[in-house]
Write an enzyme that holds these catalytic residues in place. Structure first.
Site, PDB file in Angstrom:
ATOM      1  N   ARG A   1      -7.382  -0.771  -7.286  1.00 22.04           N
ATOM      2  CA  ARG A   1      -8.041   0.417  -5.764  1.00 22.04           C
ATOM      3  C   ARG A   1      -7.854   2.185  -6.630  1.00 22.04           C
ATOM      4  O   ARG A   1      -7.303   1.803  -7.951  1.00 22.04           O
ATOM      5  CB  ARG A   1      -6.621   0.577  -5.311  1.00 22.04           C
ATOM      6  CG  ARG A   1      -5.903   0.077  -4.093  1.00 22.04           C
ATOM      7  CD  ARG A   1      -5.289   0.536  -3.095  1.00 22.04           C
ATOM      8  NE  ARG A   1      -6.288   0.869  -2.147  1.00 22.04           N
ATOM      9  CZ  ARG A   1      -5.590   1.060  -0.643  1.00 22.04           C
ATOM     10  NH1 ARG A   1      -4.735   1.409  -0.835  1.00 22.04           N
ATOM     11  NH2 ARG A   1      -6.039   2.543   0.108  1.00 22.04           N
TER      12      ARG A   1
ATOM     13  N   GLN B   1      -2.336   2.474   9.685  1.00 22.03           N
ATOM     14  CA  GLN B   1      -1.297   2.805   9.002  1.00 22.03           C
ATOM     15  C   GLN B   1      -0.034   3.862  10.064  1.00 22.03           C
ATOM     16  O   GLN B   1       0.936   3.152   9.412  1.00 22.03           O
ATOM     17  CB  GLN B   1      -0.973   3.583   7.708  1.00 22.03           C
ATOM     18  CG  GLN B   1      -1.898   2.784   6.626  1.00 22.03           C
ATOM     19  CD  GLN B   1      -3.442   3.176   6.704  1.00 22.03           C
ATOM     20  OE1 GLN B   1      -3.782   2.995   7.739  1.00 22.03           O
ATOM     21  NE2 GLN B   1      -4.151   3.102   5.283  1.00 22.03           N
TER      22      GLN B   1
ATOM     23  N   ASN C   1      -5.498  12.550   0.147  1.00 27.44           N
ATOM     24  CA  ASN C   1      -4.713  11.387   0.481  1.00 27.44           C
ATOM     25  C   ASN C   1      -5.514  10.911   2.288  1.00 27.44           C
ATOM     26  O   ASN C   1      -6.674  11.119   2.273  1.00 27.44           O
ATOM     27  CB  ASN C   1      -3.424  12.684   2.040  1.00 27.44           C
ATOM     28  CG  ASN C   1      -2.310  11.207   2.198  1.00 27.44           C
ATOM     29  OD1 ASN C   1      -2.147  10.586   2.093  1.00 27.44           O
ATOM     30  ND2 ASN C   1      -1.819  11.616   3.780  1.00 27.44           N
ATOM     31  N   LYS C   2      -5.229   9.704   2.975  1.00 27.83           N
ATOM     32  CA  LYS C   2      -5.783   9.022   3.304  1.00 27.83           C
ATOM     33  C   LYS C   2      -6.714  10.237   4.377  1.00 27.83           C
ATOM     34  O   LYS C   2      -5.933  11.201   4.835  1.00 27.83           O
ATOM     35  CB  LYS C   2      -4.517   8.604   5.376  1.00 27.83           C
ATOM     36  CG  LYS C   2      -5.065   7.502   5.496  1.00 27.83           C
ATOM     37  CD  LYS C   2      -5.878   6.509   5.828  1.00 27.83           C
ATOM     38  CE  LYS C   2      -5.141   5.894   4.338  1.00 27.83           C
ATOM     39  NZ  LYS C   2      -6.063   5.128   3.938  1.00 27.83           N
TER      40      LYS C   2
ATOM     41  N   ASP D   1      -1.744  10.673  -2.457  1.00 25.41           N
ATOM     42  CA  ASP D   1      -2.296  10.098  -3.682  1.00 25.41           C
ATOM     43  C   ASP D   1      -3.003  10.237  -4.787  1.00 25.41           C
ATOM     44  O   ASP D   1      -3.179  10.002  -5.553  1.00 25.41           O
ATOM     45  CB  ASP D   1      -3.310   8.782  -2.511  1.00 25.41           C
ATOM     46  CG  ASP D   1      -2.458   8.102  -2.103  1.00 25.41           C
ATOM     47  OD1 ASP D   1      -3.540   8.503  -0.750  1.00 25.41           O
ATOM     48  OD2 ASP D   1      -3.069   6.778  -2.144  1.00 25.41           O
TER      49      ASP D   1
ATOM     50  N   ARG E   1       1.054  -1.343  -0.200  1.00 22.31           N
ATOM     51  CA  ARG E   1       0.016  -0.440   0.026  1.00 22.31           C
ATOM     52  C   ARG E   1       0.836   0.825  -0.066  1.00 22.31           C
ATOM     53  O   ARG E   1       1.721   1.187   0.378  1.00 22.31           O
ATOM     54  CB  ARG E   1      -1.191  -0.237   1.229  1.00 22.31           C
ATOM     55  CG  ARG E   1      -0.993  -0.466   2.794  1.00 22.31           C
ATOM     56  CD  ARG E   1       0.405   0.226   2.990  1.00 22.31           C
ATOM     57  NE  ARG E   1       0.068   2.099   3.484  1.00 22.31           N
ATOM     58  CZ  ARG E   1       0.560   2.248   4.041  1.00 22.31           C
ATOM     59  NH1 ARG E   1       2.579   1.866   4.031  1.00 22.31           N
ATOM     60  NH2 ARG E   1       0.134   3.882   3.901  1.00 22.31           N
ATOM     61  N   GLY E   2       0.216   2.537  -0.049  1.00 21.63           N
ATOM     62  CA  GLY E   2       0.884   3.648  -0.397  1.00 21.63           C
ATOM     63  C   GLY E   2       0.497   4.225  -1.746  1.00 21.63           C
ATOM     64  O   GLY E   2       1.099   3.025  -2.590  1.00 21.63           O
ATOM     65  N   ALA E   3       0.313   5.458  -2.319  1.00 20.99           N
ATOM     66  CA  ALA E   3       0.663   5.838  -3.963  1.00 20.99           C
ATOM     67  C   ALA E   3       2.241   4.711  -4.651  1.00 20.99           C
ATOM     68  O   ALA E   3       1.709   4.055  -5.926  1.00 20.99           O
ATOM     69  CB  ALA E   3       0.616   6.666  -3.700  1.00 20.99           C
TER      70      ALA E   3
HETATM   71  O1  MRU Z   1      -4.045   3.484   1.800  1.00 20.80           O
HETATM   72  P1  MRU Z   1      -3.372   3.513   1.799  1.00 20.80           P
HETATM   73  O2  MRU Z   1      -2.457   3.351   2.724  1.00 20.80           O
HETATM   74  O3  MRU Z   1      -2.594   3.086   0.685  1.00 20.80           O
HETATM   75  O4  MRU Z   1      -2.776   5.160   1.694  1.00 20.80           O
HETATM   76  C1  MRU Z   1      -1.286   5.441   1.918  1.00 20.80           C
HETATM   77  C2  MRU Z   1      -1.793   7.143   2.484  1.00 20.80           C
HETATM   78  O5  MRU Z   1      -2.832   7.888   2.382  1.00 20.80           O
HETATM   79  C3  MRU Z   1      -0.591   7.918   1.966  1.00 20.80           C
HETATM   80  O6  MRU Z   1      -0.526   8.984   2.594  1.00 20.80           O
HETATM   81  C4  MRU Z   1      -0.023   7.974   0.378  1.00 20.80           C
HETATM   82  O7  MRU Z   1      -0.315   7.418  -0.135  1.00 20.80           O
HETATM   83  C5  MRU Z   1       1.616   8.085   0.055  1.00 20.80           C
HETATM   84  S1  MRU Z   1       2.342   7.219   0.625  1.00 20.80           S
HETATM   85  C6  MRU Z   1       4.243   8.042  -0.338  1.00 20.80           C
END
Ligand code: MRU
Length: 349
Positions: free
Chosen positions: A86, A195, A246-247, A236, A44-46
């Site tokens: 996603r 997270q 973002n999250k 994201d 996970r994470g963009a």
């Molecule tokens: O649902 P996730 O854990 O994939 O969400 C991740 C985030 O919101 C991060 O802040 C974002 O992807 C930036 S990662 C460098």
């Protein structure tokens, strides 16, 4: 600890749903396993999901090579399936588009081995570039922390785990810490999937960077007590006008930061910018399973059958963003102008 590793037709993913309780890996030799891992947030994470999807496409191409039927048509279907995993992080689509544009340079005159070799090279380039890009973001970003002994708050995990290496927002924190520009990090736990608690706290503790874990609803009080002097998060998707997805919970943190006169920084690579989207109103926001909210560690914590709303992301409007840190420098308002310039510079679509 690397989020992913590619070796001889196998993508190894660090299973982030198991951290910090146990360090487990998922061996992906089938693109479907990669797609499922992205859906389940095992990776996970963009930036990390973009890179994982790129390797997923390589695995798909390897499988299709030995099958009857139209390789190209089937490769498009694999790409489509990966795109469906996603919806919010634009890096996923960016990486798949980049891979498919490499594939499109070939024709029936080329051997499929040549195509696969080129796809593998491109996926490796995406992964390798990520580390370099994050280092640059971190160097630019650290300069923003210019009063000694600052404490900084972050939300979710935008660290090495969320990228291929080093991280964006946590990369800036790493760099600023190594330059003695910050003394402590406050990590929001980041409900519902934690997270911040599970990943950010773990990542920082691995490197002995002082971290204090708080629940999301404590951020305002921590700011009121003058315990943090800046906020930094990842992203994201960033639209042309500087709105930032973002999250979930990031928007609330940005509102609180404004109320307390605390700068709110976003760190993200150019691959997180959606140059084709004008404003954050158009960003597709992922909604996830209600059980992420109604259960805690597998144990029910809400009445059975309760109605649930579970958006995984929110959008912070540009007027709450103090600066966006990219590998090309620090962008400030007016964002439309700054991001349009970046788009021209990068030839973005
Ligand atoms: O649902 P996730 O854990 O994939 O969400 C991740 C985030 O919101 C991060 O802040 C974002 O992807 C930036 S990662 C460098």
């Amino acid at each position: 600890m690397k989020s992913l590793n590619w070796n001889k037709e196998c993508l190894t993913l660090l299973n982030q749903t198991r951290l910090p309780m146990s360090v487990e890996f998922i061996e992906c030799k089938d693109w479907r396993v990669v797609a499922e891992a992205i859906r389940r947030l095992e990776v996970r994470g963009a930036p990390a999901i973009g890179a994982a999807a790129a390797f997923g496409l390589v695995l798909g191409a390897c499988e299709l090579k030995d099958q009857k039927g139209d390789f190209w048509q089937k490769l498009l279907l694999v790409a489509e399936e990966l795109r469906q995993t996603r919806p919010t992080a634009v890096n996923l689509f960016w990486a798949i588009d980049r891979m498919m544009s490499v594939a499109s340079r070939f024709s029936a005159d080329n051997s499929l081995s040549e195509v696969i070799e080129a796809l593998e090279k491109e996926a490796l380039a995406i992964a390798n570039e990520d580390r370099e890009v994050n280092k640059k973001i971190s160097q630019y970003g650290a300069t923003l922390f210019n009063q000694p002994g600052m404490s900084v708050l972050t939300h979710c995990n935008a660290g090495a785990l969320a990228t291929v290496d080093f991280g964006t927002a946590l990369g800036v924190i790493r760099q600023a810490w190594s330059e003695k520009r910050i003394k402590r990090v406050f990590a929001d736990e980041t409900r519902p999937l934690l997270q911040g608690a599970r990943l950010t706290a773990w990542e920082l503790m691995q490197e002995n960077i002082p971290v204090t874990l708080i629940t999301d609803n404590m951020a305002g009080w921590v700011m009121k007590q003058n315990m943090v002097q800046a906020v930094i998060v990842g992203a994201d998707r960033i639209t042309l006008n500087g709105d930032v997805a973002n999250k979930i919970g990031t928007y609330s943190v940005a509102v609180l930061a404004r109320e307390h006169n605390i700068p709110f920084y976003v760190a993200a690579p150019v691959s997180t910018f959606d140059f084709a989207m004008d404003t954050g109103d158009d960003i597709p926001i992922e909604e996830r399973n209600s059980q992420e909210i109604t259960t805690f560690g597998g144990v029910s914590c809400a009445p059975e059958g309760v109605d649930v709303f579970n958006p995984a992301f929110d959008v912070t409007p540009n007027h709450l963003v103090s600066a966006i840190i990219t590998e090309f420098g620090i962008l400030k308002a007016p964002y439309h102008q700054a991001i349009s310039q970046l788009k021209q510079q990068k030839g973005g679509k």
